[in-house]
Design an enzyme around this catalytic site. Sequence first.
Site, mmCIF file in Angstrom:
data_model
loop_
_atom_site.group_PDB
_atom_site.id
_atom_site.type_symbol
_atom_site.label_atom_id
_atom_site.label_comp_id
_atom_site.label_asym_id
_atom_site.label_seq_id
_atom_site.Cartn_x
_atom_site.Cartn_y
_atom_site.Cartn_z
ATOM 1 N N HIS A 9 1.268 0.597 -13.234
ATOM 2 C CA HIS A 9 1.961 -0.746 -13.490
ATOM 3 C C HIS A 9 3.527 -0.350 -13.578
ATOM 4 C CE1 HIS A 9 2.441 -4.659 -15.318
ATOM 5 N NE2 HIS A 9 3.375 -3.944 -16.127
ATOM 6 N N MET A 54 -3.976 -7.199 -7.101
ATOM 7 C CA MET A 54 -3.537 -8.430 -7.688
ATOM 8 C C MET A 54 -4.843 -9.193 -8.453
ATOM 9 S SD MET A 54 -0.461 -7.880 -7.478
ATOM 10 C CE MET A 54 0.354 -9.398 -8.057
ATOM 11 N N GLU A 100 6.654 5.805 -9.091
ATOM 12 C CA GLU A 100 5.270 5.590 -8.949
ATOM 13 C C GLU A 100 4.624 6.729 -8.020
ATOM 14 O OE1 GLU A 100 4.136 1.439 -8.559
ATOM 15 O OE2 GLU A 100 6.064 0.834 -9.287
ATOM 16 N N GLY A 150 0.962 -1.101 0.073
ATOM 17 C CA GLY A 150 -0.168 0.173 -0.040
ATOM 18 C C GLY A 150 0.881 1.224 0.003
ATOM 19 N N SER A 151 2.022 1.428 -0.634
ATOM 20 C CA SER A 151 2.928 2.475 -0.542
ATOM 21 C C SER A 151 2.353 3.313 -1.466
ATOM 22 C CB SER A 151 4.228 2.182 -0.921
ATOM 23 O OG SER A 151 4.392 1.778 -2.168
ATOM 24 N N ASN A 152 1.742 2.932 -2.578
ATOM 25 C CA ASN A 152 1.044 3.866 -3.601
ATOM 26 C C ASN A 152 -0.296 4.520 -2.917
ATOM 27 O OD1 ASN A 152 2.150 4.233 -6.243
ATOM 28 N ND2 ASN A 152 2.429 2.091 -6.107
ATOM 29 N N ASP A 212 -3.479 -4.592 -18.570
ATOM 30 C CA ASP A 212 -2.398 -3.643 -18.754
ATOM 31 C C ASP A 212 -2.330 -3.255 -19.984
ATOM 32 O OD1 ASP A 212 -1.775 -3.972 -16.067
ATOM 33 O OD2 ASP A 212 -0.313 -5.685 -16.558
HETATM 34 C C1 GRF Z 1 3.506 -1.478 -7.486
HETATM 35 O O1 GRF Z 1 4.904 -1.823 -8.057
HETATM 36 C C2 GRF Z 1 2.576 -1.183 -8.411
HETATM 37 O O2 GRF Z 1 3.274 -0.739 -9.814
HETATM 38 C C3 GRF Z 1 2.402 -2.778 -8.777
HETATM 39 O O3 GRF Z 1 2.166 -3.235 -7.428
HETATM 40 C C4 GRF Z 1 3.065 -2.610 -6.495
HETATM 41 C C5 GRF Z 1 2.298 -2.245 -5.470
HETATM 42 O O4 GRF Z 1 3.264 -1.653 -4.591
HETATM 43 N N1 GRF Z 1 1.109 -2.885 -9.635
HETATM 44 P P1 GRF Z 1 2.308 -0.729 -3.282
HETATM 45 O O5 GRF Z 1 1.447 -1.832 -2.567
HETATM 46 O O6 GRF Z 1 1.730 0.272 -3.651
HETATM 47 O O7 GRF Z 1 3.412 -0.492 -2.413
#
Ligand code: GRF
Length: 193
Positions: free
Chosen positions: A114, A95, A179, A20-22, A150
Amino acid sequence: MVLSTGYNKIRTAIFISGTGSNLKSLIKFSKTNKSPISVDLIVSNNPKAKGLYYAKKYKIKKKILNFKDKNSSENKLFSILKVNNIKMICLAGFMKILSKNFIKKFNGKILNIHPSLLPKYRGLNTHERVLNNKEKYSGCTVHFVNSKLDSGKIILQKKVKITKNETNDSLAKKILVQEHKIYPKAILKIFNL
Ligand code: GRF
């Protein structure tokens, strides 16, 4: 994009499966004045996803659906999104593959990030494949989600250089930093902000 920002922010759900870093970067962005979105719901297919911690930390509603029966999970999900008045979805390390039917219902309102320079390296294990092919560059892409994996329209990309001793982990880390920057930028871009 057909959504108008108006005065209120666009109610958005973020779908995750892991760290969940994004998600974190999107929540932080959503709290800034310039953000056209608010994060109002976090959806995970994984009850153990680390990212669910941010639901507690930022007092955001969360919903866990196991997607074992995709049809019934998606039906439940659709009503939850409706009830919560969610207008946009950001996939962030989610996922599971959403069905055509679900995507159609949210047509043009689902984004994904992605970790490759699409259209190259769709699907999983991107960094490994990039390194095996001895690419000089990789990167990340924010795109609209359509019914093909994608493959939706690209909104924004960022390129990174691959160094001599690059490993899967170092590349993943380097791309993740980018990202966190391009997801918010891509959102500003679709709203012409
Ligand atoms: C990221 O690299 C994103 O591009 C891919 O999965 C990863 C998720 O990372 N789809 P996070 O859970 O957001 O840290």
